[in-house]
Design a protein around this motif. Structure first.
Motif, PDB file in Angstrom:
ATOM      1  N   CYS A  76      53.765  41.647-144.611  1.00  0.00           N
ATOM      2  CA  CYS A  76      52.596  42.347-144.076  1.00  0.00           C
ATOM      3  C   CYS A  76      51.411  42.253-145.037  1.00  0.00           C
ATOM      4  CB  CYS A  76      52.934  43.807-143.795  1.00  0.00           C
ATOM      5  SG  CYS A  76      54.054  44.054-142.395  1.00  0.00           S
ATOM      6  N   ARG A  77      51.680  42.364-146.335  1.00  0.00           N
ATOM      7  CA  ARG A  77      50.604  42.262-147.324  1.00  0.00           C
ATOM      8  C   ARG A  77      49.959  40.870-147.276  1.00  0.00           C
ATOM      9  NH1 ARG A  77      48.916  44.339-152.273  1.00  0.00           N
ATOM     10  NH2 ARG A  77      48.186  42.765-153.751  1.00  0.00           N
ATOM     11  N   THR A  78      50.803  39.849-147.175  1.00  0.00           N
ATOM     12  CA  THR A  78      50.285  38.486-147.092  1.00  0.00           C
ATOM     13  C   THR A  78      49.431  38.302-145.844  1.00  0.00           C
ATOM     14  OG1 THR A  78      52.220  37.639-148.277  1.00  0.00           O
ATOM     15  CG2 THR A  78      50.923  36.056-147.005  1.00  0.00           C
ATOM     16  N   LEU A  79      49.866  38.860-144.729  1.00  0.00           N
ATOM     17  CA  LEU A  79      49.103  38.749-143.486  1.00  0.00           C
ATOM     18  C   LEU A  79      47.759  39.466-143.597  1.00  0.00           C
ATOM     19  CD1 LEU A  79      51.937  39.254-140.839  1.00  0.00           C
ATOM     20  CD2 LEU A  79      50.785  37.117-141.454  1.00  0.00           C
ATOM     21  N   VAL A  80      47.727  40.568-144.345  1.00  0.00           N
ATOM     22  CA  VAL A  80      46.456  41.274-144.552  1.00  0.00           C
ATOM     23  C   VAL A  80      45.501  40.420-145.384  1.00  0.00           C
ATOM     24  CG1 VAL A  80      45.375  43.246-145.698  1.00  0.00           C
ATOM     25  CG2 VAL A  80      47.390  43.585-144.293  1.00  0.00           C
ATOM     26  N   LEU A  81      46.003  39.870-146.503  1.00  0.00           N
ATOM     27  CA  LEU A  81      45.145  39.104-147.400  1.00  0.00           C
ATOM     28  C   LEU A  81      44.642  37.825-146.746  1.00  0.00           C
ATOM     29  CD1 LEU A  81      47.039  39.562-150.788  1.00  0.00           C
ATOM     30  CD2 LEU A  81      45.115  40.866-149.865  1.00  0.00           C
ATOM     31  N   THR A  82      45.392  37.303-145.774  1.00  0.00           N
ATOM     32  CA  THR A  82      44.939  36.120-145.035  1.00  0.00           C
ATOM     33  C   THR A  82      44.204  36.511-143.746  1.00  0.00           C
ATOM     34  OG1 THR A  82      47.139  35.967-143.983  1.00  0.00           O
ATOM     35  CG2 THR A  82      46.755  34.647-145.958  1.00  0.00           C
ATOM     36  N   GLU A  83      43.924  37.808-143.606  1.00  0.00           N
ATOM     37  CA  GLU A  83      43.135  38.341-142.483  1.00  0.00           C
ATOM     38  C   GLU A  83      43.763  38.059-141.128  1.00  0.00           C
ATOM     39  OE1 GLU A  83      39.103  37.096-142.854  1.00  0.00           O
ATOM     40  OE2 GLU A  83      38.766  38.244-144.700  1.00  0.00           O
ATOM     41  N   ARG A  84      45.094  38.155-141.084  1.00  0.00           N
ATOM     42  CA  ARG A  84      45.806  37.995-139.811  1.00  0.00           C
ATOM     43  C   ARG A  84      46.350  39.322-139.286  1.00  0.00           C
ATOM     44  NH1 ARG A  84      46.855  33.167-142.564  1.00  0.00           N
ATOM     45  NH2 ARG A  84      46.570  31.281-141.297  1.00  0.00           N
ATOM     46  N   LEU A  85      46.199  40.393-140.081  1.00  0.00           N
ATOM     47  CA  LEU A  85      46.718  41.690-139.686  1.00  0.00           C
ATOM     48  C   LEU A  85      45.838  42.753-140.326  1.00  0.00           C
ATOM     49  CD1 LEU A  85      49.164  42.861-138.095  1.00  0.00           C
ATOM     50  CD2 LEU A  85      50.342  43.099-140.291  1.00  0.00           C
ATOM     51  N   SER A  86      45.611  43.845-139.601  1.00  0.00           N
ATOM     52  CA  SER A  86      44.781  44.917-140.146  1.00  0.00           C
ATOM     53  C   SER A  86      45.559  45.699-141.203  1.00  0.00           C
ATOM     54  CB  SER A  86      44.341  45.867-139.027  1.00  0.00           C
ATOM     55  OG  SER A  86      45.445  46.616-138.556  1.00  0.00           O
ATOM     56  N   PRO A  87      44.885  46.221-142.228  1.00  0.00           N
ATOM     57  CA  PRO A  87      45.580  46.949-143.299  1.00  0.00           C
ATOM     58  C   PRO A  87      46.374  48.153-142.800  1.00  0.00           C
ATOM     59  CG  PRO A  87      43.366  46.367-143.979  1.00  0.00           C
ATOM     60  CD  PRO A  87      43.461  46.037-142.526  1.00  0.00           C
ATOM     61  N   GLY A  88      45.824  48.889-141.826  1.00  0.00           N
ATOM     62  CA  GLY A  88      46.534  50.064-141.330  1.00  0.00           C
ATOM     63  C   GLY A  88      47.850  49.704-140.667  1.00  0.00           C
ATOM     64  N   VAL A  89      47.819  48.677-139.820  1.00  0.00           N
ATOM     65  CA  VAL A  89      49.048  48.229-139.148  1.00  0.00           C
ATOM     66  C   VAL A  89      50.051  47.720-140.172  1.00  0.00           C
ATOM     67  CG1 VAL A  89      50.007  46.534-137.541  1.00  0.00           C
ATOM     68  CG2 VAL A  89      47.867  47.707-136.996  1.00  0.00           C
ATOM     69  N   ALA A  90      49.587  46.949-141.148  1.00  0.00           N
ATOM     70  CA  ALA A  90      50.481  46.392-142.158  1.00  0.00           C
ATOM     71  C   ALA A  90      51.145  47.484-142.992  1.00  0.00           C
ATOM     72  CB  ALA A  90      49.706  45.445-143.070  1.00  0.00           C
ATOM     73  N   ALA A  91      50.387  48.496-143.360  1.00  0.00           N
ATOM     74  CA  ALA A  91      50.922  49.556-144.220  1.00  0.00           C
ATOM     75  C   ALA A  91      51.948  50.420-143.503  1.00  0.00           C
ATOM     76  CB  ALA A  91      49.784  50.421-144.751  1.00  0.00           C
TER      77      ALA A  91
END
Length: 371
Positions: A324-339
């Motif tokens: 999830c963290r990787t998806l956030v940093l690559t802008e494929r997932l929102s931080p709230g959803v990832a966390a």
């Protein structure tokens, strides 16, 4: 009787949780020291290393706390079951809630405590670990990535290149580029100093102003001092260096707003802010999952199984968080959803285990939960 049973299970869970946490922290500290021992040299290295690992231990309390709560839940119920106390509880007509409720209360309080611990202790400890590692042992790692001052900013049509200084004291050796909607250069300001005046007005000293008409013509004028409305307030340049995980929640909110104002990336800071609450709170459904797994029928090897199941769950959640963290940093997932995804998944699985136990949910017999 109910209060006595609640207190008994609660004390057992707290005892196992503290023991698990102490064991995990000790293993982490020992393994980390053995892996990095060759890095610690020079006069007084023993004292400095001891201080370093004290702060690393404080950080690991926050990092390993959810895993300890998960392991303790399964271990507590497994120990009671192995001693025949779960059977005795059923004989007294107490249902699974007699085990769920005290662990639920204790784990929720512990999760809230971990949030406060992270905010008050772990953030400071992380900064001290970086300071000791870089200043005393000269090991930089990714320090420069987080602590190198930001120099490029954008607000509206203006792009700022601030080579030195700060928002409080003013900036030195600056360039301000004004661009059109098609990103053509319309004006360039070069100055030896840039100081806030009022609102969005700035005073520039030793100014060289170049303007471009779009047809290849350039005009230049030099001014000893001039004021410009640059469309940005001084607060927008209060960009603090450092790792987002080492900032308090109020600082994270401030940095998110400031970075968004000047066109800097904010995803990692938003993720750190959500994780300040989501990561510790993941221990709450994880503990309930540990209880549900420990209570399933026809279970063998109670204590060993509880530890293995807890470790597998912790590893799976850690892996999911990294994805999830990787998806956030690559802008494929929102931080709230990832966390919050790991926490929500743990809650769903814990709920499924409880429903299956109550006969309200039928899972395939090959599933790990009913095997």
């Amino acid at each position: 009787m109910r209060a006595t049973l609640f207190s008994y299970v609660l004390r057992a869970y707290v005892r196992y949780a503290l023991g698990m946490l102490a064991g995990l922290v000790l293993v982490f500290v020992v393994v980390d020291f053995v892996d990095r021992a060759k890095l610690y040299t020079g006069p007084g290295w023993v004292r400095d290393a001891a201080e370093l690992y004290f702060y690393k231990a404080m950080m690991s309390v926050q990092q390993l706390g959810p895993a300890a709560l998960l392991l303790a839940a399964g271990t507590t119920v497994s120990a009671l079951r192995k001693q025949g106390e779960v059977t005795a509880i059923r004989a007294l007509t107490f249902g699974p809630s007699a085990l769920y409720l005290p662990i639920l209360v204790a784990s929720f309080v512990a999760c809230a405590g971990l949030v406060v611990f992270d905010e008050r202790v772990a953030t400071y400890s992380g900064r001290r670990v970086d300071e000791i590692t870089t200043q005393r042992f000269n090991k930089w790692g990714d320090w420069r990535f987080y602590y190198t001052p930001k120099q490029w900013f954008r607000r509206g049509d203006n792009i700022f290149f601030l080579r030195g200084g700060s928002a409080q004291e003013g900036f030195q050796d600056v360039s301000v580029f004004t661009v059109t909607e098609s990103f053509d250069l319309r004006r360039r300001l070069d100055a030896s100093g840039m100081f806030p005046v009022e609102g969005m007005r700035w005073r520039l000293t030793d100014v060289v102003e170049r303007t471009f008409d779009g047809e290849g013509k350039t005009s230049v004028r030099r001014l000893p001092e001039a004021e410009y409305a640059l469309g940005v307030a001084v607060t927008a340049f209060r960009i603090r260096p450092g790792r987002p995980e080492q900032m308090r929640a109020s600082e994270l909110r401030e940095q998110i707003d400031a970075r968004r104002d000047v066109g800097l990336a904010t995803k990692q800071f938003e993720l750190a802010l959500h994780n300040r609450f989501a990561y510790p709170m993941a221990a709450f459904p994880a503990a309930l999952l540990g209880v549900g797994l420990a209570l399933r029928a026809n279970r063998r090897g109670h204590l060993t199984a509880a530890i293995i199941e807890g470790l597998l769950t912790a590893v799976a959640m850690w892996g999911l968080m990294m994805v999830c963290r990787t998806l956030v940093l690559t802008e494929r997932l929102s931080p709230g959803v990832a966390a919050w995804t790991p926490t929500v998944l743990l809650a769903l699985v814990a709920g499924a285990v409880w429903l299956q136990r109550e006969g309200l949910l039928h899972l395939p017999r090959r599933s790990l939960l009913v095997r």
